[in-house]
Design a protein around this motif. Structure first.
Motif, PDB file in Angstrom:
ATOM      1  N   MET A 153      45.136  27.463  26.249  1.00 15.87           N
ATOM      2  CA  MET A 153      44.346  28.572  26.832  1.00 15.87           C
ATOM      3  C   MET A 153      44.739  28.739  28.305  1.00 15.87           C
ATOM      4  SD  MET A 153      41.908  30.780  26.459  1.00 15.87           S
ATOM      5  CE  MET A 153      40.811  31.715  27.481  1.00 15.87           C
ATOM      6  N   LEU A 154      45.299  29.912  28.623  1.00 12.36           N
ATOM      7  CA  LEU A 154      45.737  30.154  29.999  1.00 12.36           C
ATOM      8  C   LEU A 154      44.585  30.772  30.787  1.00 12.36           C
ATOM      9  CD1 LEU A 154      49.164  31.824  29.170  1.00 12.36           C
ATOM     10  CD2 LEU A 154      48.829  29.542  30.105  1.00 12.36           C
ATOM     11  N   SER A 155      44.283  30.228  31.956  1.00 12.75           N
ATOM     12  CA  SER A 155      43.201  30.825  32.732  1.00 12.75           C
ATOM     13  C   SER A 155      43.647  31.279  34.123  1.00 12.75           C
ATOM     14  CB  SER A 155      42.040  29.840  32.860  1.00 12.75           C
ATOM     15  OG  SER A 155      42.497  28.671  33.495  1.00 12.75           O
ATOM     16  N   TYR A 156      44.844  30.844  34.537  1.00 12.65           N
ATOM     17  CA  TYR A 156      45.317  31.207  35.879  1.00 12.65           C
ATOM     18  C   TYR A 156      45.518  32.716  35.989  1.00 12.65           C
ATOM     19  CZ  TYR A 156      48.326  31.540  39.967  1.00 12.65           C
ATOM     20  OH  TYR A 156      48.852  31.868  41.190  1.00 12.65           O
ATOM     21  N   GLN A 157      45.002  33.303  37.079  1.00 11.60           N
ATOM     22  CA  GLN A 157      45.268  34.737  37.318  1.00 11.60           C
ATOM     23  C   GLN A 157      45.797  34.878  38.732  1.00 11.60           C
ATOM     24  OE1 GLN A 157      42.106  37.472  36.299  1.00 11.60           O
ATOM     25  NE2 GLN A 157      41.503  36.141  34.620  1.00 11.60           N
ATOM     26  N   HIS A 158      47.008  35.380  38.830  1.00  8.49           N
ATOM     27  CA  HIS A 158      47.665  35.417  40.137  1.00  8.49           C
ATOM     28  C   HIS A 158      47.002  36.415  41.096  1.00  8.49           C
ATOM     29  CE1 HIS A 158      50.819  34.153  42.773  1.00  8.49           C
ATOM     30  NE2 HIS A 158      51.160  35.395  43.034  1.00  8.49           N
ATOM     31  N   ALA A 159      46.186  37.354  40.551  1.00 11.86           N
ATOM     32  CA  ALA A 159      45.542  38.361  41.413  1.00 11.86           C
ATOM     33  C   ALA A 159      44.719  37.707  42.528  1.00 11.86           C
ATOM     34  CB  ALA A 159      44.661  39.270  40.571  1.00 11.86           C
ATOM     35  N   TYR A 160      44.172  36.525  42.282  1.00 11.37           N
ATOM     36  CA  TYR A 160      43.374  35.845  43.317  1.00 11.37           C
ATOM     37  C   TYR A 160      44.253  35.334  44.464  1.00 11.37           C
ATOM     38  CZ  TYR A 160      39.423  36.021  40.157  1.00 11.37           C
ATOM     39  OH  TYR A 160      38.401  36.474  39.359  1.00 11.37           O
ATOM     40  N   HIS A 161      45.531  35.177  44.186  1.00  9.59           N
ATOM     41  CA  HIS A 161      46.419  34.519  45.164  1.00  9.59           C
ATOM     42  C   HIS A 161      47.554  35.424  45.644  1.00  9.59           C
ATOM     43  CE1 HIS A 161      44.193  31.107  43.716  1.00  9.59           C
ATOM     44  NE2 HIS A 161      44.580  31.385  42.485  1.00  9.59           N
ATOM     45  N   ASP A 196      46.565  44.691  43.606  1.00 11.38           N
ATOM     46  CA  ASP A 196      45.811  45.556  44.513  1.00 11.38           C
ATOM     47  C   ASP A 196      45.048  44.656  45.480  1.00 11.38           C
ATOM     48  OD1 ASP A 196      44.165  47.290  45.800  1.00 11.38           O
ATOM     49  OD2 ASP A 196      42.971  47.839  44.035  1.00 11.38           O
ATOM     50  N   LEU A 197      45.515  44.632  46.718  1.00  8.08           N
ATOM     51  CA  LEU A 197      44.895  43.703  47.678  1.00  8.08           C
ATOM     52  C   LEU A 197      43.531  44.193  48.150  1.00  8.08           C
ATOM     53  CD1 LEU A 197      47.972  42.531  49.806  1.00  8.08           C
ATOM     54  CD2 LEU A 197      47.093  41.636  47.638  1.00  8.08           C
ATOM     55  N   SER A 198      43.102  45.415  47.725  1.00  5.16           N
ATOM     56  CA  SER A 198      41.746  45.847  48.071  1.00  5.16           C
ATOM     57  C   SER A 198      40.775  45.509  46.933  1.00  5.16           C
ATOM     58  CB  SER A 198      41.715  47.351  48.367  1.00  5.16           C
ATOM     59  OG  SER A 198      42.051  48.065  47.191  1.00  5.16           O
ATOM     60  N   GLY A 199      41.264  44.832  45.908  1.00  6.54           N
ATOM     61  CA  GLY A 199      40.426  44.498  44.748  1.00  6.54           C
ATOM     62  C   GLY A 199      39.551  43.277  45.006  1.00  6.54           C
ATOM     63  N   PRO A 200      38.577  43.056  44.101  1.00  7.65           N
ATOM     64  CA  PRO A 200      37.617  41.956  44.291  1.00  7.65           C
ATOM     65  C   PRO A 200      38.261  40.569  44.288  1.00  7.65           C
ATOM     66  CG  PRO A 200      37.331  43.006  42.131  1.00  7.65           C
ATOM     67  CD  PRO A 200      38.299  43.845  42.887  1.00  7.65           C
ATOM     68  N   GLU A 201      39.344  40.399  43.539  1.00  6.62           N
ATOM     69  CA  GLU A 201      39.967  39.057  43.462  1.00  6.62           C
ATOM     70  C   GLU A 201      40.488  38.643  44.834  1.00  6.62           C
ATOM     71  OE1 GLU A 201      40.892  41.631  41.592  1.00  6.62           O
ATOM     72  OE2 GLU A 201      40.630  41.127  39.466  1.00  6.62           O
ATOM     73  N   SER A 202      41.198  39.580  45.462  1.00  6.55           N
ATOM     74  CA  SER A 202      41.779  39.305  46.763  1.00  6.55           C
ATOM     75  C   SER A 202      40.692  39.107  47.821  1.00  6.55           C
ATOM     76  CB  SER A 202      42.669  40.502  47.122  1.00  6.55           C
ATOM     77  OG  SER A 202      43.520  40.183  48.138  1.00  6.55           O
ATOM     78  N   ALA A 203      39.643  39.933  47.745  1.00  6.84           N
ATOM     79  CA  ALA A 203      38.538  39.822  48.715  1.00  6.84           C
ATOM     80  C   ALA A 203      37.844  38.478  48.557  1.00  6.84           C
ATOM     81  CB  ALA A 203      37.546  40.960  48.499  1.00  6.84           C
TER      82      ALA A 203
END
Ligand code: SAM
Length: 258
Positions: free
Chosen positions: A1-9, A49-56
Motif C-alpha cells: 500500500m503506497l501512501s507517499y504523496q509528493h505534493a506535500y514536499h 500546485d504550490l498554492s494547494g493545501p498540501e504545500s501550505a
C-alpha cells in the motif's frame, strides 16, 4: 500500500537540489544533436500546485523553491529556472514541475521518454500532463530492467524512490548494479535523503564501492519541522555528464550558506 504523496514536499530543498542537478544534466545531454532515452523509475504526478493545501500544510516549498527564487540561488540562465519559467507561463505562477515535466522542457521530438509510477492517483494525474512519454503503471525497477539498454543508447535514468519500504535501502544497490551492467553508457542518477539516523549510509557506501568513479553530491539543510528526520539531500550519478561536478560544487556552496 503506497501512501507517499509528493505534493506535500514538491519544491522543497531536496527537490531543489535534485531538480537543479537533473536540469543541468539534461541541458548538457540535449545540447548535442543526437537522440537520447530518458527513463524514470518513480515519476510522481509531474505537475504540482504550490498554492494547494498540501504545500501550505508543510511550508516546504516556501522554504525551498520560493525562497531560492527570491534570493537568487539559481542564476538567471540556470536550466532549472528556465524550465520553471516555461511551466509557470503555461500553468500559472504557483505551478511547480516534477521531474517528468522538467525533462519535458529539454527533450526533443527524436528523444524517447519512459516513466513508471505505481500509485493509481499519481499515475492518473501524470497521464494528464505527460503525453510526450510512454507511461508504465508498474514497479519502476521492473520497467528499467525490461528496457535497459534502451534505444537510443545515449541517455539518463533517474531513480527517485520514496523509500516507504525500508528494504529499498538494501535493494537499490543490487538494482543499480544490474542496470549499470546492462547499460554501461547510461547516466544513472539515484536520489536519496540524508537522514539523522544515517540509514542511507550503507546504501551509498555500497554504490560507491561498485562505482568508485560515480559523482556524489550531498547537501545539508535544517529539518523542515522540529523532529523531522531528513537533514539533507544526496545524489549519486554514474557516468556523470560534463559540467555536473561544477554544478554540484555550486549547489554545495549555496546550501552550506543556509
Ligand atoms: N521523481 C518525482 C519528482 O522529482 O518530481 C518525485 C517522485 S516521489 C519521490 C516517488 C514516487 O514513486 C511516488 O509518486 C510514489 O507513488 C512512486 N512509487 C513508489 N513505489 C514505486 C514503485 N515501486 N514503482 C514506481 N513508482 C513507485
Amino acid at each position: 500500500m503506497l501512501s507517499y504523496q509528493h505534493a506535500y514536499h514538491a519544491g522543497n530543498l531536496a527537490d531543489l537540489h535534485k531538480h537543479a542537478l537533473l536540469a543541468s544534466m539534461l541541458d548538457y545531454l540535449t545540447a548535442k544533436p543526437k537522440p537520447l532515452s530518458y527513463l524514470e523509475t518513480h515519476a510522481g504526478r509531474g505537475l504540482y500546485d504550490l498554492s494547494g493545501p498540501e504545500s501550505a500544510r508543510t511550508g516546504e516549498a516556501a522554504a525551498g523553491i520560493t525562497r531560492a527564487l527570491a534570493q537568487d540561488w539559481l542564476p538567471e540562465n540556470h536550466p532549472l529556472r528556465q524550465a520553471l519559467e516555461q511551466i509557470r507561463a503555461l500553468h500559472g505562477p504557483h505551478a511547480y514541475p516534477g521531474s517528468p515535466l522538467i525533462a519535458r522542457h529539454f527533450l526533443r521530438p527524436e528523444d524517447e521518454a519512459h516513466l513508471a509510477e505505481l500509485h493509481p492517483a499519481e499515475h492518473a494525474a501524470l497521464a494528464r500532463v505527460a503525453g510526450f512519454a510512454h507511461l508504465h503503471r508498474q514497479d519502476g525497477f521492473q520497467m528499467a530492467n525490461a528496457l535497459c539498454p534502451p534505444t537510443p543508447r545515449r541517455g539518463l535514468l533517474l531513480i527517485d524512490p520514496s523509500y516507504e519500504v525500508k528494504a529499498d535501502y538494501d535493494s537499490v544497490p543490487r538494482h543499480i548494479a544490474r542496470l549499470a551492467r546492462k547499460w554501461n553508457v547510461g547516466v544513472i542518477a539515484l536520489w536519496y535523503p540524508l537522514l539523522l539516523d544515517g540509514r542511507q549510509r550503507p546504501m551509498v557506501q555500497a554504490l560507491l564501492r561498485g562505482h568508485p568513479e560515480a559523482l556524489l553530491s550531498e547537501v545539508r539543510f535544517p529539518p523542515a519541522r522540529p523532529g523531522h528526520g531528513m537533514v539533507g539531500s544526496g545524489m549519486v550519478v554514474i557516468n556523470p555528464p560534463y559540467g555536473l561536478e561544477e554544478e554540484a560544487g555550486r549547489l554545495g556552496g549555496v546550501f552550506a550558506a543556509l
